[in-house]
Design a protein around this motif. Structure first.
Motif, PDB file in Angstrom:
ATOM      1  N   TYR A 240       0.835  -1.202   0.000  1.00  0.00           N
ATOM      2  CA  TYR A 240       0.000   0.000   0.000  1.00  0.00           C
ATOM      3  C   TYR A 240       0.875   1.259   0.000  1.00  0.00           C
ATOM      4  N   VAL A 241       1.901   1.271   0.841  1.00  0.00           N
ATOM      5  CA  VAL A 241       2.803   2.424   0.900  1.00  0.00           C
ATOM      6  C   VAL A 241       3.536   2.599  -0.426  1.00  0.00           C
ATOM      7  N   THR A 242       3.988   1.506  -1.009  1.00  0.00           N
ATOM      8  CA  THR A 242       4.675   1.567  -2.296  1.00  0.00           C
ATOM      9  C   THR A 242       3.777   2.151  -3.374  1.00  0.00           C
ATOM     10  N   ARG A 243       2.518   1.743  -3.385  1.00  0.00           N
ATOM     11  CA  ARG A 243       1.594   2.235  -4.402  1.00  0.00           C
ATOM     12  C   ARG A 243       1.273   3.718  -4.200  1.00  0.00           C
ATOM     13  N   LEU A 244       1.193   4.161  -2.949  1.00  0.00           N
ATOM     14  CA  LEU A 244       0.992   5.588  -2.692  1.00  0.00           C
ATOM     15  C   LEU A 244       2.176   6.398  -3.220  1.00  0.00           C
ATOM     16  N   ALA A 245       3.391   5.913  -2.926  1.00  0.00           N
ATOM     17  CA  ALA A 245       4.579   6.622  -3.400  1.00  0.00           C
ATOM     18  C   ALA A 245       4.638   6.660  -4.920  1.00  0.00           C
ATOM     19  N   ARG A 246       4.321   5.543  -5.559  1.00  0.00           N
ATOM     20  CA  ARG A 246       4.368   5.482  -7.020  1.00  0.00           C
ATOM     21  C   ARG A 246       3.300   6.387  -7.638  1.00  0.00           C
ATOM     22  N   TYR A 247       2.174   6.544  -6.974  1.00  0.00           N
ATOM     23  CA  TYR A 247       1.136   7.456  -7.471  1.00  0.00           C
ATOM     24  C   TYR A 247       1.700   8.878  -7.541  1.00  0.00           C
ATOM     25  N   LEU A 262       9.999   4.750   3.486  1.00  0.00           N
ATOM     26  CA  LEU A 262      10.532   4.186   4.726  1.00  0.00           C
ATOM     27  C   LEU A 262      10.070   4.987   5.935  1.00  0.00           C
ATOM     28  N   LEU A 263      10.163   6.318   5.854  1.00  0.00           N
ATOM     29  CA  LEU A 263       9.775   7.145   6.988  1.00  0.00           C
ATOM     30  C   LEU A 263       8.276   7.097   7.230  1.00  0.00           C
ATOM     31  N   LEU A 264       7.493   6.905   6.168  1.00  0.00           N
ATOM     32  CA  LEU A 264       6.052   6.748   6.343  1.00  0.00           C
ATOM     33  C   LEU A 264       5.747   5.480   7.139  1.00  0.00           C
ATOM     34  N   GLN A 286      -2.800   6.227   6.542  1.00  0.00           N
ATOM     35  CA  GLN A 286      -3.616   7.334   6.038  1.00  0.00           C
ATOM     36  C   GLN A 286      -3.561   8.549   6.956  1.00  0.00           C
ATOM     37  N   THR A 287      -3.305   8.338   8.252  1.00  0.00           N
ATOM     38  CA  THR A 287      -3.152   9.458   9.178  1.00  0.00           C
ATOM     39  C   THR A 287      -1.800  10.125   9.019  1.00  0.00           C
ATOM     40  N   GLU A 288      -0.772   9.333   8.762  1.00  0.00           N
ATOM     41  CA  GLU A 288       0.585   9.868   8.693  1.00  0.00           C
ATOM     42  C   GLU A 288       0.958  10.409   7.315  1.00  0.00           C
ATOM     43  N   ALA A 289       0.398   9.839   6.246  1.00  0.00           N
ATOM     44  CA  ALA A 289       0.789  10.240   4.895  1.00  0.00           C
ATOM     45  C   ALA A 289       0.647  11.744   4.635  1.00  0.00           C
ATOM     46  N   PRO A 290      -0.418  12.413   5.110  1.00  0.00           N
ATOM     47  CA  PRO A 290      -0.559  13.847   4.818  1.00  0.00           C
ATOM     48  C   PRO A 290       0.502  14.740   5.457  1.00  0.00           C
ATOM     49  N   VAL A 291       1.264  14.238   6.435  1.00  0.00           N
ATOM     50  CA  VAL A 291       2.331  15.053   7.022  1.00  0.00           C
ATOM     51  C   VAL A 291       3.718  14.512   6.683  1.00  0.00           C
ATOM     52  N   VAL A 292       3.777  13.316   6.103  1.00  0.00           N
ATOM     53  CA  VAL A 292       5.063  12.726   5.726  1.00  0.00           C
ATOM     54  C   VAL A 292       5.393  12.959   4.259  1.00  0.00           C
ATOM     55  N   LEU A 293       4.402  12.924   3.383  1.00  0.00           N
ATOM     56  CA  LEU A 293       4.676  12.952   1.946  1.00  0.00           C
ATOM     57  C   LEU A 293       4.672  14.330   1.276  1.00  0.00           C
ATOM     58  N   PRO A 294       3.741  15.246   1.578  1.00  0.00           N
ATOM     59  CA  PRO A 294       3.608  16.455   0.745  1.00  0.00           C
ATOM     60  C   PRO A 294       4.866  17.307   0.609  1.00  0.00           C
ATOM     61  N   HIS A 295       5.661  17.471   1.668  1.00  0.00           N
ATOM     62  CA  HIS A 295       6.825  18.362   1.549  1.00  0.00           C
ATOM     63  C   HIS A 295       7.923  17.761   0.696  1.00  0.00           C
TER      64      HIS A 295
END
Length: 320
Positions: A240-247, A262-264, A286-295
């Motif tokens: 799931y994390v891999t697919r989010l990153a690839r998106y 990894l950090l997610l 899903q709780t962590e992705a909005p503060v780990v990925l956008p920047h």
């Protein structure tokens, strides 16, 4: 206030998930004596500490970023040092330097403020990139190299940095290599009317930060990190994390890096133990992705921000 006991140096200090949950609750309650509201932000910083991550706080001046960082450090009885980043700050002002001792006719290393368990880099974007880069080795490798000699920073080690978002003409952009080393980027925002009124009541006279006492030990934090690292991450969660990153990579000019994935996962592990679980569930991601990925993402268009792109990824990618 909960009594705490120190663990002798070198003695293995073990906790289980239930212990972690109890300690986290005590720390949350302790920090909220100083910082009114912002419980979500406090939880995010705790899960970052548990997952061996660093945090970037971006907001307008005066919303409590410095007090929040200090309160969390003191709640764990951590050593805490603050670096005020300014345009004339030198890298050696952060890391330390070899100083010549005339009496012994030798050079001796004098530690800079980076040698602490929790380092607050205040208004980090006021300093030029060369000075900002003084943090990179410590954030990634837990060490600094001075004149070819390596010095380990304390363990546990975490950087909590703040950014000035108002005076853009007097600040420097953080390089992507530096942004990518921060597990999370958070915004506190203004308090509600009730929260601000409560805060004003609390700070009349002596500020609560002056009376904060530890409710956990440094050994507790070390043990919590060990428990967090052992949290189970099943294959569907990793996929799931891999697919989010690839998106993000397929829909943006610059997508999330493998370090982001990894950090997610580490942040999600911290979220799991915070809630008394030994395994990660999709809600943690899903709780962590909005503060780990956008920047870490550059959308490449003004029509959709990086935060919106990550939200679209969460919406579009199913959990299988």
């Amino acid at each position: 206030m909960t009594d705490i006991e120190s663990t002798p140096t070198g003695v293995q200090h073990e906790l289980d998930v239930d212990d972690v949950g109890e300690i986290a609750d005590n720390v949350l309650e302790n920090v909220e004596r100083v910082i009114v509201g912002h419980r979500d932000a406090i939880e995010h910083i705790l899960t970052a500490l548990f997952g061996r991550g660093h945090v970037l706080l971006e907001d307008v001046p005066g919303v409590g970023k410095t007090m929040l960082s200090r309160a969390i450090a003191e709640s764990f009885d951590c050593s805490f040092k603050r670096v005020q980043f300014t345009p004339d700050l030198l890298p050696s002002d952060v890391t330390g330097a070899n100083v010549y001792n005339q009496r012994d006719q030798t050079f001796e290393f004098r530690e800079g403020p980076i040698f602490a368990n929790v380092v607050l880099g205040d208004e980090i974007n006021r300093a030029p990139p060369k000075t900002q880069s003084a943090l990179l080795e410590a954030m990634e490798e837990g060490q600094v190299t001075i004149d070819g000699e390596t010095h380990a920073v304390p363990d546990p080690f975490a950087v909590i940095a703040t950014q000035n978002t108002v005076e853009r003409d007097r600040t420097y952009d953080l390089p992507m290599a530096e942004l990518d080393r921060f597990m999370k980027k958070l915004e506190l925002g203004y308090p509600t009317a009730d929260e601000e009124s409560s805060m004003l009541e609390n700070v009349v006279g002596t500020h609560p930060i002056e009376t904060v006492e530890p409710v956990a030990t440094l050994a507790d934090l070390e043990a919590i990190r060990t428990v967090t690292a052992g949290v189970t991450v099943e294959d569907p969660i990793r996929t799931y994390v891999t697919r989010l990153a690839r998106y993000t990579r397929n829909h943006a000019e610059l997508g999330a890096s493998p370090r982001a994935s990894l950090l997610l996962l580490r942040a999600a592990q911290g979220r799991a133990v915070l809630h008394g679980r030994e395994y990660v569930v999709p809600d943690d991601i899903q709780t962590e992705a909005p503060v780990v990925l956008p920047h870490r993402v550059r959308s490449g268009t003004t029509e959709r921000s990086s935060a919106e792109l990550v939200a679209d990824a969460i919406e579009a990618i199913p959990v299988e």
